[in-house]
Structure formats: C-alpha cells, structure tokens
Design a protein around this motif. Structure first.
Motif, mmCIF file in Angstrom:
data_model
loop_
_atom_site.group_PDB
_atom_site.id
_atom_site.type_symbol
_atom_site.label_atom_id
_atom_site.label_comp_id
_atom_site.label_asym_id
_atom_site.label_seq_id
_atom_site.Cartn_x
_atom_site.Cartn_y
_atom_site.Cartn_z
ATOM 1 N N ILE A 160 103.631 18.421 -8.641
ATOM 2 C CA ILE A 160 103.481 19.325 -9.786
ATOM 3 C C ILE A 160 103.956 20.737 -9.458
ATOM 4 C CG2 ILE A 160 101.762 20.438 -11.284
ATOM 5 C CD1 ILE A 160 100.230 17.820 -11.336
ATOM 6 N N LEU A 161 103.696 21.188 -8.231
ATOM 7 C CA LEU A 161 104.068 22.556 -7.844
ATOM 8 C C LEU A 161 104.939 22.536 -6.585
ATOM 9 C CD1 LEU A 161 100.622 24.343 -8.390
ATOM 10 C CD2 LEU A 161 102.632 24.485 -9.865
ATOM 11 N N PRO A 162 106.149 21.984 -6.680
ATOM 12 C CA PRO A 162 107.007 21.874 -5.487
ATOM 13 C C PRO A 162 107.467 23.219 -4.943
ATOM 14 C CG PRO A 162 108.246 21.317 -7.461
ATOM 15 C CD PRO A 162 106.812 21.451 -7.881
ATOM 16 N N GLU A 163 107.363 24.256 -5.771
ATOM 17 C CA GLU A 163 107.864 25.575 -5.360
ATOM 18 C C GLU A 163 106.911 26.334 -4.442
ATOM 19 O OE1 GLU A 163 105.444 26.265 -9.120
ATOM 20 O OE2 GLU A 163 106.801 24.732 -8.345
ATOM 21 N N LEU A 164 105.677 25.861 -4.283
ATOM 22 C CA LEU A 164 104.714 26.588 -3.439
ATOM 23 C C LEU A 164 105.116 26.530 -1.969
ATOM 24 C CD1 LEU A 164 101.160 25.743 -4.818
ATOM 25 C CD2 LEU A 164 102.720 27.573 -5.470
ATOM 26 N N GLU A 165 104.826 27.610 -1.241
ATOM 27 C CA GLU A 165 105.168 27.654 0.187
ATOM 28 C C GLU A 165 104.279 26.724 0.994
ATOM 29 O OE1 GLU A 165 103.238 31.470 2.108
ATOM 30 O OE2 GLU A 165 104.189 32.026 0.217
ATOM 31 N N ASN A 166 103.046 26.492 0.545
ATOM 32 C CA ASN A 166 102.216 25.448 1.151
ATOM 33 C C ASN A 166 101.240 24.927 0.095
ATOM 34 O OD1 ASN A 166 99.320 26.369 1.572
ATOM 35 N ND2 ASN A 166 100.389 28.079 2.572
ATOM 36 N N HIS A 167 100.646 23.806 0.375
ATOM 37 C CA HIS A 167 99.781 23.150 -0.596
ATOM 38 C C HIS A 167 98.377 22.929 -0.034
ATOM 39 C CE1 HIS A 167 103.861 22.341 -2.051
ATOM 40 N NE2 HIS A 167 103.320 22.304 -3.244
ATOM 41 N N LYS A 168 97.953 23.806 0.863
ATOM 42 C CA LYS A 168 96.584 23.740 1.372
ATOM 43 C C LYS A 168 95.610 24.101 0.256
ATOM 44 C CE LYS A 168 97.767 24.815 6.179
ATOM 45 N NZ LYS A 168 97.622 25.778 7.287
ATOM 46 N N LEU A 169 94.433 23.519 0.323
ATOM 47 C CA LEU A 169 93.445 23.749 -0.726
ATOM 48 C C LEU A 169 93.133 25.228 -0.908
ATOM 49 C CD1 LEU A 169 90.727 20.959 -0.376
ATOM 50 C CD2 LEU A 169 92.283 21.335 -2.284
ATOM 51 N N GLY A 170 92.879 25.918 0.193
ATOM 52 C CA GLY A 170 92.521 27.332 0.117
ATOM 53 C C GLY A 170 93.612 28.175 -0.521
ATOM 54 N N TYR A 171 94.862 27.868 -0.180
ATOM 55 C CA TYR A 171 95.986 28.621 -0.742
ATOM 56 C C TYR A 171 96.082 28.398 -2.252
ATOM 57 C CZ TYR A 171 100.723 30.295 -1.597
ATOM 58 O OH TYR A 171 101.812 30.959 -2.102
ATOM 59 N N MET A 172 95.999 27.136 -2.669
ATOM 60 C CA MET A 172 96.102 26.841 -4.103
ATOM 61 C C MET A 172 94.904 27.391 -4.874
ATOM 62 S SD MET A 172 97.873 23.082 -4.430
ATOM 63 C CE MET A 172 96.652 22.214 -3.443
ATOM 64 N N GLY B 190 93.243 30.095 -4.182
ATOM 65 C CA GLY B 190 93.507 31.527 -4.352
ATOM 66 C C GLY B 190 94.521 31.792 -5.441
ATOM 67 N N LEU B 191 95.540 30.956 -5.521
ATOM 68 C CA LEU B 191 96.574 31.096 -6.543
ATOM 69 C C LEU B 191 95.992 30.902 -7.940
ATOM 70 C CD1 LEU B 191 99.740 31.384 -6.850
ATOM 71 C CD2 LEU B 191 99.765 28.886 -6.982
ATOM 72 N N PHE B 192 95.206 29.838 -8.106
ATOM 73 C CA PHE B 192 94.612 29.578 -9.416
ATOM 74 C C PHE B 192 93.590 30.654 -9.786
ATOM 75 C CE2 PHE B 192 95.633 24.894 -8.605
ATOM 76 C CZ PHE B 192 96.745 24.930 -9.434
ATOM 77 N N MET B 193 92.930 31.205 -8.794
ATOM 78 C CA MET B 193 91.966 32.269 -9.065
ATOM 79 C C MET B 193 92.673 33.504 -9.627
ATOM 80 S SD MET B 193 89.155 33.964 -6.503
ATOM 81 C CE MET B 193 88.140 32.498 -6.479
ATOM 82 N N LYS B 194 93.809 33.847 -9.033
ATOM 83 C CA LYS B 194 94.579 34.999 -9.523
ATOM 84 C C LYS B 194 95.038 34.789 -10.960
ATOM 85 C CE LYS B 194 96.366 36.326 -4.971
ATOM 86 N NZ LYS B 194 97.558 36.315 -4.086
ATOM 87 N N ARG B 195 95.264 33.547 -11.321
ATOM 88 C CA ARG B 195 95.726 33.222 -12.678
ATOM 89 C C ARG B 195 94.572 33.040 -13.658
ATOM 90 N NH1 ARG B 195 100.182 28.494 -11.224
ATOM 91 N NH2 ARG B 195 101.727 29.822 -10.210
ATOM 92 N N GLY B 196 93.352 33.195 -13.167
ATOM 93 C CA GLY B 196 92.195 33.025 -14.027
ATOM 94 C C GLY B 196 91.885 31.586 -14.374
ATOM 95 N N GLU B 197 92.341 30.650 -13.515
ATOM 96 C CA GLU B 197 92.164 29.225 -13.784
ATOM 97 C C GLU B 197 91.165 28.573 -12.834
ATOM 98 O OE1 GLU B 197 95.910 27.130 -13.965
ATOM 99 O OE2 GLU B 197 96.960 28.938 -14.597
ATOM 100 N N PHE B 198 90.412 29.364 -12.116
ATOM 101 C CA PHE B 198 89.558 28.836 -11.051
ATOM 102 C C PHE B 198 88.321 29.710 -10.986
ATOM 103 C CE2 PHE B 198 88.308 28.012 -6.663
ATOM 104 C CZ PHE B 198 88.713 26.709 -6.438
ATOM 105 N N THR B 199 87.150 29.142 -11.134
ATOM 106 C CA THR B 199 85.930 29.943 -11.226
ATOM 107 C C THR B 199 85.101 29.957 -9.941
ATOM 108 O OG1 THR B 199 84.760 28.033 -12.139
ATOM 109 C CG2 THR B 199 85.750 29.564 -13.711
ATOM 110 N N MET B 200 85.351 29.007 -9.053
ATOM 111 C CA MET B 200 84.572 28.915 -7.821
ATOM 112 C C MET B 200 84.875 30.098 -6.901
ATOM 113 S SD MET B 200 84.834 25.768 -5.112
ATOM 114 C CE MET B 200 84.090 25.843 -3.485
ATOM 115 N N LYS B 201 83.846 30.645 -6.290
ATOM 116 C CA LYS B 201 84.050 31.735 -5.327
ATOM 117 C C LYS B 201 84.495 31.157 -3.989
ATOM 118 C CE LYS B 201 80.747 34.973 -7.364
ATOM 119 N NZ LYS B 201 79.487 35.748 -7.170
ATOM 120 N N ILE B 202 85.546 31.737 -3.423
ATOM 121 C CA ILE B 202 86.086 31.236 -2.159
ATOM 122 C C ILE B 202 85.425 31.963 -0.990
ATOM 123 C CG2 ILE B 202 88.172 30.959 -0.769
ATOM 124 C CD1 ILE B 202 89.751 30.865 -3.388
ATOM 125 N N ASP B 203 84.861 31.198 -0.074
ATOM 126 C CA ASP B 203 84.216 31.752 1.119
ATOM 127 C C ASP B 203 84.887 31.144 2.347
ATOM 128 O OD1 ASP B 203 82.634 32.594 3.180
ATOM 129 O OD2 ASP B 203 80.731 31.986 2.271
#
Length: 216
Positions: free
Chosen positions: A137-149, A151-164
C-alpha cells in the motif's frame, strides 16, 4: 455501519534470538479487536480483549535479546512453560478470528516449532502479514517498521494511540500499535462493505494480504 465486522487478533512474540530451531519464545502478546465506523465515518479499531504471558524458555536469555525486549532471566524464572502458554493463546484466538503479525514469517515459524514440540490442538486461523500489506500500500516509505508508520499516521491525524518508545518491543504494546497501523493502512483503500466478514479476506488479498497457516 459495517453489517458483520470480522474479528482480528494482532499477535507478537518476543524471543531469545532469531533462529526458530535453536531460540525460544519468552513472551506472547495479543490483542483481539474488531472494527466499527466512528461519527466521522472513519473505520476505526475497537479493542475487545488482550492476552499477555511471559514464557519460561528453559534457557538463558542472551544479553543482546534482553537489550531489545527488556526481558530478563529473573522475569521468566517462574513463568509457565511454552506448552501451557500455547494452550491459552489458542483459546484466546478462538476459531473465527483472523491473525495478524508484522513480519508474520518470523512469528508464525516460531509458533510452528513450538506447537510441534508441544503436541496439542494447533489453531487453523489464517495469518496475515501486515508488513507485506504495508509495503504494497505504501511502497514509497523509507521503511515499514511499526513505530515509523505509527509516527507517520499520527502526524496525519490518523492515529490516536500515544507512542512510548520505552514500551516498544514488548509484545502487547506492539500488538496495540499493529492494530492501529493495520486499520489505518487499509482504511486508505477499503470501502465500508469491504470490511464485512464475508469480504475481508478477498479485500486484503488485493494488497498481498494472502494468508499463511500455523498448522500447515
């Protein structure tokens, strides 16, 4: 409104190393969830229940593994053996749920070995690799680790969970993150009817979400 939403189980293992024939499981975590439509019309995850157990690996945990998952010999000394933990994990998954793992080849391979060493009922649930789906779905990402994605979705307002970051690489926390990331990924592509139980497997298959099975 999704007429008959599926049930998913996002699961994650922590292990003593990377080789399933010589390393052992030290933690099993899982979250069971379904999906619903929120007031904005977005498909969002709805947590049902959580499962978590430390596992006594019957071996010393290498220091490099403890540095990653923060699990020590002292923590697992009185934990149940893997055979007992597998029975509880199987019961938690149930028969109607779709299993999810990020890099499922790793987690499923460890489970196959563990079930083979501890003969018992092996779940026949389909296992979807969210890493393959993410790369599709997102082949353009530099990596597909959970934490990275996340953070990306959080910046877009698509992710509500707080990352620790301190909690990452512990099984249940990673499962909660996977739940959020997986729904955010597919929300970009699937229509509401695609999420229904009768359609979800075919919908995921369009993005290489082709199942593997622990019992095969």
């Amino acid at each position: 409104m999704i007429a008959l939403p599926p049930k998913f189980v996002a699961f994650d293992l922590e292990t003593t190393g990377l080789v399933n024939t010589k390393d052992e499981i030290v933690e099993i975590g899982a979250v069971k969830f379904t999906v619903e439509t929120d007031p904005k019309g977005w498909v969002v995850p709805k947590l049902i229940s959580e499962f978590n157990t430390l596992v006594n690996p019957n071996m010393m945990i290498p220091e490099e593994a403890s540095r990653v998952n923060h699990i020590t010999d002292a923590m697992v000394k009185d934990a149940p053996p893997v055979g007992e933990c597998l029975k509880k994990f199987t019961a938690f998954c149930g028969q109607g749920s779709i299993l999810l793992a990020h890099n499922a080849n790793f987690d499923a391979s460890f489970l196959r070995v563990a079930y083979s060493k501890n003969p018992q009922f092996i779940p026949g649930n389909p296992v979807i690799d969210s890493l393959v789906v993410a790369r599709t779905i997102l082949p353009e990402l530099e990596n597909h680790k959970l934490g990275y994605m996340a953070g990306l979705f959080m910046k877009r307002g698509e992710f509500t969970m707080k990352i620790d970051p301190a909690k990452m690489h512990r099984a249940v926390y990673d499962c909660e993150m996977l739940m959020e990331v997986f729904v955010a990924l597919l929300r970009r592509r699937l229509k509401e009817k695609d999420w229904e139980m009768g359609n979800i497997m075919a919908s995921m298959a369009k993005y290489k979400g082709v199942p593997q099975f622990i019992n095969k």
